[in-house]
Design an enzyme around this catalytic site. Structure first.
Site, mmCIF file in Angstrom:
data_model
loop_
_atom_site.group_PDB
_atom_site.id
_atom_site.type_symbol
_atom_site.label_atom_id
_atom_site.label_comp_id
_atom_site.label_asym_id
_atom_site.label_seq_id
_atom_site.Cartn_x
_atom_site.Cartn_y
_atom_site.Cartn_z
ATOM 1 N N TYR A 36 -9.805 6.645 -12.646
ATOM 2 C CA TYR A 36 -8.182 6.428 -12.232
ATOM 3 C C TYR A 36 -7.468 6.777 -13.600
ATOM 4 O O TYR A 36 -7.764 6.576 -14.728
ATOM 5 C CB TYR A 36 -8.025 5.003 -11.975
ATOM 6 C CG TYR A 36 -8.700 4.703 -10.709
ATOM 7 C CD1 TYR A 36 -9.069 5.654 -9.650
ATOM 8 C CD2 TYR A 36 -8.679 3.213 -10.377
ATOM 9 C CE1 TYR A 36 -9.240 5.198 -8.462
ATOM 10 C CE2 TYR A 36 -9.219 2.805 -9.210
ATOM 11 C CZ TYR A 36 -9.575 3.811 -8.371
ATOM 12 O OH TYR A 36 -10.041 3.325 -6.968
ATOM 13 N N SER A 190 -6.876 1.564 1.149
ATOM 14 C CA SER A 190 -5.764 2.386 1.932
ATOM 15 C C SER A 190 -5.516 1.338 3.223
ATOM 16 O O SER A 190 -5.506 1.855 4.346
ATOM 17 C CB SER A 190 -5.963 3.593 2.307
ATOM 18 O OG SER A 190 -4.747 4.172 2.866
ATOM 19 N N PRO A 191 -5.557 -0.054 3.047
ATOM 20 C CA PRO A 191 -5.507 -0.788 4.279
ATOM 21 C C PRO A 191 -4.320 -0.639 5.150
ATOM 22 O O PRO A 191 -4.280 -1.075 6.242
ATOM 23 C CB PRO A 191 -5.718 -2.286 3.801
ATOM 24 C CG PRO A 191 -4.980 -2.024 2.432
ATOM 25 C CD PRO A 191 -5.406 -0.898 2.079
ATOM 26 N N LEU A 192 -3.172 0.002 4.747
ATOM 27 C CA LEU A 192 -2.053 0.101 5.367
ATOM 28 C C LEU A 192 -2.094 1.601 6.186
ATOM 29 O O LEU A 192 -1.297 1.846 7.029
ATOM 30 C CB LEU A 192 -0.856 0.253 4.877
ATOM 31 C CG LEU A 192 -0.329 -1.297 3.990
ATOM 32 C CD1 LEU A 192 0.907 -1.304 3.348
ATOM 33 C CD2 LEU A 192 -0.828 -2.551 5.033
ATOM 34 N N GLY A 193 -3.302 2.236 6.023
ATOM 35 C CA GLY A 193 -3.394 3.731 6.596
ATOM 36 C C GLY A 193 -2.060 4.445 6.406
ATOM 37 O O GLY A 193 -1.566 4.596 5.298
ATOM 38 N N VAL A 195 0.630 4.518 8.197
ATOM 39 C CA VAL A 195 1.670 3.831 9.186
ATOM 40 C C VAL A 195 3.102 4.124 8.533
ATOM 41 O O VAL A 195 3.914 4.443 9.351
ATOM 42 C CB VAL A 195 1.457 2.453 9.519
ATOM 43 C CG1 VAL A 195 2.512 1.911 10.316
ATOM 44 C CG2 VAL A 195 0.195 2.197 10.449
ATOM 45 N N PHE A 196 2.940 4.062 7.330
ATOM 46 C CA PHE A 196 4.466 4.323 6.435
ATOM 47 C C PHE A 196 4.364 5.655 5.938
ATOM 48 O O PHE A 196 5.398 5.973 5.188
ATOM 49 C CB PHE A 196 4.569 3.264 5.359
ATOM 50 C CG PHE A 196 4.486 1.793 6.035
ATOM 51 C CD1 PHE A 196 5.540 1.195 6.705
ATOM 52 C CD2 PHE A 196 3.421 0.984 5.856
ATOM 53 C CE1 PHE A 196 5.595 -0.015 7.316
ATOM 54 C CE2 PHE A 196 3.329 -0.202 6.343
ATOM 55 C CZ PHE A 196 4.446 -0.844 7.283
#
Length: 277
Positions: A36, A190-193, A195-196
């Site tokens: 990172y 990346s649990p929100l994928g 979508v936003f």
């Protein structure tokens, strides 16, 4: 991943502030990887943690190794993977030095390599555990067969994989089934994928369906997306990537939401664009 050079480029003071905010909201686990920030973020976080006044026993530190990234901080000429015994041990010792700690709560192999030798990996992990330098061991982005190959030689505690409403193949291809059978804990990056991130037919369907449930559950869209993941019986732990304090607090509150059975499937149908078979 996004605290340093690959994201917000926080100063040491800003890192200390967000660490304390996480702790105040019950978020005590910090997910790192050696690469990172092109091998810089662990060291920056470690300096902030050292000066934060927080007790080491009150937090959990995760790191990953194996990816050989091409950047100014390494001599790699091509991106590749290295899971030799000596490299794994050296990488952990580097992470410990950067993070100002004597041990990692969890070490993950960052991505599978076609050249990895399970016996070499098992030997390295055994040495690190006996030395008290790591407490638990896991993998990231591994398939069931890859987990089985490693798991026959050394116990796997965790597999961190991509999982979200827009990327949920792991619950259809046997990955999560295998992990639950073997007692391997899933973490989802990346649990929100998307979508936003994306504006397309899929995400518009999702937003429409989530909008129906926001009032019912008194929740935001991102909380509902996390609640959808948390309902899965494999016990998925979302790795929340936001650096926004308000959204971090909201993410914690998402653990209090229990989606009704039909509502969970309604959200899945919105993502897929068709009813379940």
């Amino acid at each position: 991943m996004t605290w340093g050079a690959w994201g917000k480029q926080f100063s040491q003071k800003e890192m200390e502030t967000i660490i304390h905010h996480c702790m105040a909201n019950g978020i005590t686990t910090f997910d790192h990887a050696d690469i990172y920030g092109a091998y810089t973020t662990e060291k920056e976080f470690g300096t902030a943690f050292k000066d934060s006044g927080i007790n080491r026993d009150d937090i959990q530190l995760i790191s990953k190794c194996g990816i050989q990234y091409v950047c100014d901080n390494r001599t790699n000429e091509v991106k590749h993977y290295n899971y030799s015994k000596d490299y794994i041990i050296w990488s952990v010792e580097e992470s410990l030095r950067h993070l100002h700690t004597d041990y990692l709560d969890l070490l993950l192999l960052h991505r599978p390599s076609p050249l990895m030798v399970a016996e070499d990996i098992a030997e390295a992990i055994t040495i690190l555990k006996k030395a008290g330098k790591i407490r638990d061991f896991g993998v990231s982005n591994f398939t069931p067969s890859q987990m089985e190959m490693i798991g026959l030689r050394i116990d796997i505690d965790v597999n961190q994989l991509e999982f979200s409403l827009t990327s949920h193949s792991a619950m259809h291809d046997g990955t999560l089934d295998y992990m639950k059978t073997c007692g391997i804990k899933p973490m989802s990056w990346s649990p929100l994928g998307t979508v936003f991130k994306n504006d397309n037919e899929q995400t518009r369907r999702i937003h429409k369906q989530l909008g129906v449930f926001m009032e019912k559950y008194n929740a935001t869209e991102d909380q509902l997306l996390l609640a959808w993941i948390l309902k899965h019986p494999s016990g998925i732990h979302p790795v929340v990537g936001t650096t926004n304090k308000k959204r971090l607090t909201q993410a914690v509150d998402a653990t209090k939401i229990s989606l009704d059975l039909e509502d969970w499937f309604a959200v899945l149908v919105a993502s897929q664009g068709h009813k379940v078979p």
